[in-house]
Write an enzyme that holds these catalytic residues in place. Sequence first.
Site, PDB file in Angstrom:
ATOM      1  N   LYS B 191      17.769 -40.317 -35.783  1.00  0.00           N
ATOM      2  CA  LYS B 191      19.115 -40.065 -36.305  1.00  0.00           C
ATOM      3  C   LYS B 191      19.886 -41.387 -36.386  1.00  0.00           C
ATOM      4  O   LYS B 191      19.698 -42.272 -35.569  1.00  0.00           O
ATOM      5  CB  LYS B 191      19.863 -39.079 -35.401  1.00  0.00           C
ATOM      6  N   ASP B 244      12.669 -28.801 -22.804  1.00  0.00           N
ATOM      7  CA  ASP B 244      12.916 -28.803 -24.246  1.00  0.00           C
ATOM      8  C   ASP B 244      13.797 -29.977 -24.653  1.00  0.00           C
ATOM      9  O   ASP B 244      13.589 -30.582 -25.698  1.00  0.00           O
ATOM     10  CB  ASP B 244      13.576 -27.479 -24.649  1.00  0.00           C
ATOM     11  N   HIS B 249      14.307 -35.622 -25.340  1.00  0.00           N
ATOM     12  CA  HIS B 249      15.354 -36.306 -26.114  1.00  0.00           C
ATOM     13  C   HIS B 249      16.389 -37.013 -25.251  1.00  0.00           C
ATOM     14  O   HIS B 249      16.744 -38.167 -25.487  1.00  0.00           O
ATOM     15  CB  HIS B 249      16.077 -35.302 -27.008  1.00  0.00           C
TER      16      HIS B 249
END
Lengths: 486, 486
Positions: B191, B244, B249
């Site tokens: 991103k 997750d 991340h």
Amino acid sequence: MTKTPIESAILTIFGITGDLAARKLLPSLYYLFQAELLPKNFAIVGVTRSGTTVDKLIEKIRTSVESDGVSADQAILDHMAKVIRIVEMDLTNAEDYTRLKKELDAVEDSHGVCMNRLFYLAIPAQTFAHIVGLLAHAELNSGCQHGKAESRLLIEKPFGYDLASAQELIEQLNTAFSEEQIYRIDHYLAKETTQNILTFRFANPLFKAAWDNSLVSHIMITAAEKIGIEGRVAFYEQTGALRDLIQSHLFQLMALVTMEEPKELGSDAIHREKLRLLEAVEPIHADKVANIAVRGQYEGYREEVADPHSMTETYAAVRLAIDNDRWRGVPVLLRTGKGLAEKATEITLVFCEKPGAETNSLTFRIQPNEGIVVSLQAKKPGFTDEMQEVQMDFLYRNSFVGIQPDAYQRVLVDALKGDKTLFATSEEVLASWRIVEPILHAWSISKELPTYEIGSWGPSEATNLAHNAHIQWPMDKITKNFMRSM
Amino acid sequence: MTKTPIESAILTIFGITGDLAARKLLPSLYYLFQAELLPKNFAIVGVTRSGTTVDKLIEKIRTSVESDGVSADQAILDHMAKVIRIVEMDLTNAEDYTRLKKELDAVEDSHGVCMNRLFYLAIPAQTFAHIVGLLAHAELNSGCQHGKAESRLLIEKPFGYDLASAQELIEQLNTAFSEEQIYRIDHYLAKETTQNILTFRFANPLFKAAWDNSLVSHIMITAAEKIGIEGRVAFYEQTGALRDLIQSHLFQLMALVTMEEPKELGSDAIHREKLRLLEAVEPIHADKVANIAVRGQYEGYREEVADPHSMTETYAAVRLAIDNDRWRGVPVLLRTGKGLAEKATEITLVFCEKPGAETNSLTFRIQPNEGIVVSLQAKKPGFTDEMQEVQMDFLYRNSFVGIQPDAYQRVLVDALKGDKTLFATSEEVLASWRIVEPILHAWSISKELPTYEIGSWGPSEATNLAHNAHIQWPMDKITKNFMRSM
């Protein structure tokens, strides 16, 4: 900064029919009445040589308020008509001051209290020494009860013409009023962004760490005007850009942005640090003036003042150095001019880690569009690692809704309160004259005075002054970006 | 970051009829064709178990592009129809891989060049080990000429289920593909705002000076979602919030924001510093897990997954410490959850000089409204010395006009180029699992699992986790301010 309540006061304005009273003081008083920021016992005495009436003043106020796009509140105007009285005086006549004193005594009698007496000299500075002498002679330099009600003197710059004349003026005023009683008005200091400089610097640790010569590459302070001298020939011919803005306002801005953190945010501590900073400015050697100072005159100025030999500068730029641990090696560039491309007053700090890699700047915009802008490097979006300069900004207008008080409202309220934070001290005035003295002297004997086109950014010599320190004036860039925020 | 031109390539997508291919990969390829960012010799091979046609895929692309509000360019769709071919395979059958190899050889023959071979496994992670073994068996783990054309493996997380399974997966993959050939996709890293973190940190000296424990009081990283698990029962029941998002991340974001400056901005140097940072995270003692980690499950989750005993967390928060000179003493809080009040991913550094005087923060907003926001103290306008928090912001949308490439476009281009900067290394994956291992273990035996209301900010235990370190989660405030900029 003190929070004393505003005590009963009589505000005597010398020059009630003058330009400053009509444009700034009377409208500011209107808004202060509206905001109920004035004391219950409050009176205005307008001193005039030429004569006027309360009704005429009220009409001036109405016109001024309505030119702000607000419809004037008749109840406030009616109230103001009641508290204003006119005193006609020959300012050279000692007896007229005795009559003025009787008027003030009568006001106090009618209110039944002793009131602080403020004398606002909204008249040319040449008259100050004479007037304060006569005020003292009439015992108007103290309140009606010693130690309770005070007498205060409010004066507008110029505070002298050079170091010697400033010293003389200070001594003359001090024969009649003590330093504590004298309020030297610098309306630049009362602007919101200026007031915010100290808050910003000392309440925001994120930026504090970068505030020294390890990261600041140079500092630039600009006060640019598009207008010319607008008919103020006599004043401007004996002042010029260096005295009019750099020695006064811009040195004050420089001090705020570079001074050490005061022990507390009270008036005395702040003035102490400002003075220390001004005294740390490296003295300019007489034979180096040409290297660090540039003057200019806009084309057509000599015709405007009807003097084909006028040597008055309408543009001035100087490059100073501050000889202390925090700022050693960081050039401070100051410039001001009339007839320039934009109207803008701003302070910019440029940051870099390695010389030649100036990637960040922080700008305090004093006017217009008051706010703070940080320019920084961001990665361009997409399949590239290139960087582009982008901006973060905080604009007063966006963050604080509602009409913001004019600088003169703040000046009046602080003087009524007795808070001297936003007024220049005599020591600061003298330190400022001391800095520019060698430039004034060199310019008084030099015959060099470059001209510049109206609407330009001043003489090319000023560009070189920056270039010689490997600096580029930022205006084009900054202005463009501020425009974006408009 | 390297700037190698993109060489000829065949992109083989396992799972061409799946959700990821339809929503992300095929539309991204459309936009890359449109932007002419793909090599001249380029082919897409879609592997399917269930069968599909090129026409069906083209229709999916058209639908997806048009849902972006753009009308699809028929010429590009026609071109894509020509370069896509479908290969039906039984993924457990070795012979089918030989057939796949023949297909790839045929593509290369038709182009008359050796082409890099990229295998994108857009299918469940459980199948990875088996598939890569068969790819290697068919000699698809190298290009048609050794040392010239390369074979690369692109895989989506989860990269294991815990430390042991991650180690096992890495070993299994490494029997077929070397570490250099494996591209672990973390679309968060691709991103724009994430990519900008390093640029911002290392190209802006103004902020660099404040980037350590002398001024940073704490760091908070949030990935909040409003949606629930949206029917992904099987995946989520064996994953949970910690695995997750936090282990993957958010640890990557933490590493980018806290790592030391790499010697150069190349992939290897960046990965070296990221790994050093992850290895500097203080190990969590088994008996301290309750003090530094909180989990929660939104109300109604057990009905949704039809398991009245499900212990899967939909919310997780952890408080870490980094044991190096820069960050010693600075708590790092990470949290993620589904069914929360807002959708927002952001990193906030809070600055203070003295404990309790947190007056500045700097937020990288990853999504939505990508940008950077600095909160600072400014003087309130008017007759006051009070301060108020105001914000400066830089929003990508305002500063960079035009459509910005999606993270998957960047992932594909970088994998085609062979630039591994934005992909996680096996060492990073293992270091991340090592950090969370004690939490996973404690939670596997604990019976405590607070619930929280959908639309809230998670369980009250998470608030306490922050409070115990004298910290307050910032979301309410930050969100409100970002709203202002919208």
